[in-house]
Design an enzyme around this catalytic site. Structure first.
Site, PDB file in Angstrom:
ATOM      1  N   PRO A   1     -77.966  56.490  17.059  1.00  0.00           N
ATOM      2  CA  PRO A   1     -76.861  55.996  16.375  1.00  0.00           C
ATOM      3  C   PRO A   1     -75.498  56.415  16.754  1.00  0.00           C
ATOM      4  CG  PRO A   1     -77.976  57.306  14.767  1.00  0.00           C
ATOM      5  CD  PRO A   1     -78.650  57.410  15.954  1.00  0.00           C
ATOM      6  N   PRO A   2     -74.156  55.758  16.563  1.00  0.00           N
ATOM      7  CA  PRO A   2     -73.078  56.240  16.978  1.00  0.00           C
ATOM      8  C   PRO A   2     -72.494  57.471  16.168  1.00  0.00           C
ATOM      9  CG  PRO A   2     -73.115  53.812  16.017  1.00  0.00           C
ATOM     10  CD  PRO A   2     -74.474  54.539  16.030  1.00  0.00           C
TER      11      PRO A   2
ATOM     12  N   GLY B   1     -72.645  62.872  18.118  1.00  0.00           N
ATOM     13  CA  GLY B   1     -72.213  63.898  18.713  1.00  0.00           C
ATOM     14  C   GLY B   1     -72.724  63.823  20.380  1.00  0.00           C
ATOM     15  N   LYS B   2     -73.112  62.530  20.796  1.00  0.00           N
ATOM     16  CA  LYS B   2     -73.524  62.298  22.252  1.00  0.00           C
ATOM     17  C   LYS B   2     -72.182  62.846  23.238  1.00  0.00           C
ATOM     18  CE  LYS B   2     -74.925  58.036  21.393  1.00  0.00           C
ATOM     19  NZ  LYS B   2     -74.892  58.079  19.920  1.00  0.00           N
TER      20      LYS B   2
ATOM     21  N   GLU C   1     -68.746  46.410 -12.206  1.00  0.00           N
ATOM     22  CA  GLU C   1     -69.164  47.610 -11.658  1.00  0.00           C
ATOM     23  C   GLU C   1     -70.026  48.165 -12.890  1.00  0.00           C
ATOM     24  OE1 GLU C   1     -68.586  48.478  -8.940  1.00  0.00           O
ATOM     25  OE2 GLU C   1     -67.172  46.561  -8.337  1.00  0.00           O
TER      26      GLU C   1
HETATM   27  P1  ATP Z   1     -70.529  56.930  20.080  1.00  0.00           P
HETATM   28  O1  ATP Z   1     -72.003  56.400  20.254  1.00  0.00           O
HETATM   29  O2  ATP Z   1     -69.772  56.149  19.066  1.00  0.00           O
HETATM   30  O3  ATP Z   1     -69.645  57.027  21.339  1.00  0.00           O
HETATM   31  P2  ATP Z   1     -71.006  59.762  20.128  1.00  0.00           P
HETATM   32  O4  ATP Z   1     -72.530  59.974  19.647  1.00  0.00           O
HETATM   33  O5  ATP Z   1     -70.715  59.991  21.292  1.00  0.00           O
HETATM   34  O6  ATP Z   1     -70.558  58.248  19.313  1.00  0.00           O
HETATM   35  P3  ATP Z   1     -69.006  61.720  19.603  1.00  0.00           P
HETATM   36  O7  ATP Z   1     -68.027  61.172  20.248  1.00  0.00           O
HETATM   37  O8  ATP Z   1     -69.745  62.928  20.428  1.00  0.00           O
HETATM   38  O9  ATP Z   1     -70.365  60.879  19.095  1.00  0.00           O
HETATM   39  O10 ATP Z   1     -68.939  62.454  18.017  1.00  0.00           O
HETATM   40  C1  ATP Z   1     -67.739  62.104  17.376  1.00  0.00           C
HETATM   41  C2  ATP Z   1     -67.113  63.401  16.750  1.00  0.00           C
HETATM   42  O11 ATP Z   1     -68.026  63.714  15.601  1.00  0.00           O
HETATM   43  C3  ATP Z   1     -66.880  64.193  17.712  1.00  0.00           C
HETATM   44  O12 ATP Z   1     -65.631  64.384  18.299  1.00  0.00           O
HETATM   45  C4  ATP Z   1     -67.101  65.550  16.644  1.00  0.00           C
HETATM   46  O13 ATP Z   1     -65.827  65.913  16.097  1.00  0.00           O
HETATM   47  C5  ATP Z   1     -67.812  65.016  15.463  1.00  0.00           C
HETATM   48  N1  ATP Z   1     -69.433  65.546  15.646  1.00  0.00           N
HETATM   49  C6  ATP Z   1     -70.544  64.622  15.805  1.00  0.00           C
HETATM   50  N2  ATP Z   1     -71.580  65.349  16.012  1.00  0.00           N
HETATM   51  C7  ATP Z   1     -71.090  66.650  16.035  1.00  0.00           C
HETATM   52  C8  ATP Z   1     -71.776  67.974  16.060  1.00  0.00           C
HETATM   53  N3  ATP Z   1     -73.114  67.839  16.007  1.00  0.00           N
HETATM   54  N4  ATP Z   1     -71.215  69.136  15.732  1.00  0.00           N
HETATM   55  C9  ATP Z   1     -69.659  69.012  15.365  1.00  0.00           C
HETATM   56  N5  ATP Z   1     -68.994  67.874  15.549  1.00  0.00           N
HETATM   57  C10 ATP Z   1     -69.875  66.787  15.662  1.00  0.00           C
END
Ligand code: ATP
Length: 465
Positions: A82-83, A86-87, A301
């Protein structure tokens, strides 16, 4: 454009700025890169993912060690899940750990109208990455350019995907370029991309559990002045279902609330406000409800809150009839533990809580309003899942794919509808049997606009005594 520039030069006149700017726009630099300072310490939790990636980091740092053993460096890694989990952060940490050039692109950037343009962009990107190696190419939303091909596929898209495959096949053992793709939908990707030698490592990055939420909150509050009473443990408990991006946002919003109130420390109340803001949106200070609407929202509510208390699935944190975002009121319900499976009774309970707003309005005012739209959408989703995915209806245990769904659509609708109707009848009965509590909660909300969990409990207790 070149001719125009030469003309200005021949005339011995400076090339006007508008011409230069236009040039840059016509040939965008698709392959700019950064050298991130992010490391694995910036990524909280996700230990098993980091372990898997340590190996790739080691491959890139010590290629000789692996070459001696005849091992090939992996070319591609695919993150899926999911979005906001942290990818991108992980990909940038791999680049930071290996001191690599980080090319951060999105699949849709390569989707073009004219045949060949997307493919050319892919070629340019890989050329640059090889030149600047060691490099990490991160392609977010890779499904936009790597979706399954079929006979009616779009020619431009196919060419772009083919080019990506060619580039990945063309890596030599020494090229030291790794491609990391990210998608929310692994099932959409073309088989050719997933073949060994291309994106052969698939790493699932799911929503954070309690432990990971706790670690993420620690990372994002590390350099912030917290009041001693702020409990990160409690906050991690309250944020079930939140992803990393939400958690980072809560920490930031809490700090902004503290600044707004000229406070030297970030307190628990700032975190609570931030949590509410992230869940329910911005408080609309100026949109006052007219008296009649306020009455309806109070009962709506109060219905949710009362049934939630009676069903007892997850505790209520707060009830409010102050409009926020698009909602006129809301019940903040945060489970105090991570749940991965629900029983049929619990799903029915969830539906009753959702239907209770509408049922309460109907019971008191004997009419329906438009205020239950979002609740009904959620109820419909649960009922459809019960029928099509969880085998919890008279249609049997088989899960139904899209083909079967369209074939059986009438039966599915009938089945889902009968589940919802039964729930609704039972909810009406539940409210009818506890009508005094409903009036008391609603009146309190009407007067005070918000109510905490403790206030709700003490009002109900008083009524019982
Ligand atoms: P998308 O699929 O929407 O591109 P993503 O999975 O790439 O999302 P990120 O852009 O890496 O998600 O994460 C967004 C923000 O959430 C990061 O910049 C960070 O601040 C925070 N974050 C997410 N996961 C972590 C983690 N495991 N540790 C620390 N910060 C995190």
């Amino acid at each position: 454009m070149k001719m125009l520039n030469n003309l200005f030069k021949k005339l011995n006149k400076p090339v006007p700025v508008f011409a230069q700017t236009k040039m840059e726009k016509e040939t965008p630099d698709d392959s700019s890169y950064t050298k991130p300072k992010t490391t694995f310490d910036d990524v909280a939790g996700l230990d098993e993912v980091k372990e898997e990636l340590f190996e790739i980091v080691d491959f890139m740092k010590n290629p000789e060690k692996y070459k001696k053993m005849g091992a090939k460096i992996p070319k591609g890694v695919l993150f899926y899940g999911p979005p906001g989990t942290g990818k991108t952060l992980l990909a940038s940490a791999v680049a930071g750990e290996t001191n690599s050039s980080f090319f951060n692109v999105t699949g849709s950037e390569f989707v073009e109208k004219y045949v060949g343009v997307g493919a050319k962009r892919v070629r340019t990107l890989f050329e640059k990455a090889r030149k600047e190696a060691p490099s990490i190419i991160f392609i977010d939303e890779i499904d936009a350019l790597g979706a399954k091909r079929h006979s009616e596929s779009n020619n431009e898209k196919d060419q772009t995907l083919n080019q990506l495959l060619v580039e990945m096949d063309g890596f030599t053992k020494d090229s030291n370029v790794i491609v990391i793709g990210a998608t929310n939908r692994l099932d959409l990707l073309d088989e050719a991309l997933l073949r060994p030698g291309r994106f052969d490592r698939h790493i699932h990055i799911g929503s954070p559990n309690y432990h990971t939420r706790f670690e993420i909150l620690k990372v994002h509050t590390k350099n912030k002045p917290l009041d001693k009473r702020v409990s990160i443990e409690l906050l991690a408990k309250k944020t079930h279902g939140f992803n990393g991006a939400h958690l980072a946002n809560i920490a930031n919003e809490a700090a902004i609330f503290a600044v707004r109130e000229n406070s030297k420390l970030i307190t628990e109340s700032h975190f609570d406000k931030a949590l509410e803001r992230v869940i329910a949106g911005l408080e609309s200070k100026n949109s006052k409800l007219i008296e009649k609407e306020k009455k309806i929202v109070s009962y709506h509510e109060a219905g949710h809150a009362l049934v939630s208390d009676l069903v007892g699935i997850s505790p209520i944190q707060k009830i409010s009839i102050i409009p926020r975002g698009q909602a006129l009121g809301y019940v903040l319900q945060l489970p105090d533990e991570d749940r991965y499976i629900y029983t049929k009774d619990e799903l029915i309970g969830k539906m009753k809580i959702l239907l209770a707003g509408k049922a309460s309005e109907e019971l008191i005012f004997n009419q329906k309003s438009t205020g239950a739209k979002d609740d009904l959408r959620k109820v419909t989703d649960i009922a459809n899942q019960m029928v099509c995915e969880y085998g919890m209806s008279d249609l049997g245990f088989m899960t139904l794919d899209n083909n079967t769904k369209s074939f059986l659509s009438e039966k599915i609708q009938k089945e889902a509808n009968s589940i919802v109707e039964k729930c609704y009848e039972e909810t009406l009965e539940l409210l009818q049997n506890n009508i005094n509590e409903l009036h008391i909660i609603s009146n309190h909300l009407f007067e005070n606009e918000t109510m905490t969990h403790d206030e709700l409990k003490s009002l109900i207790r008083k009524e019982i005594c």
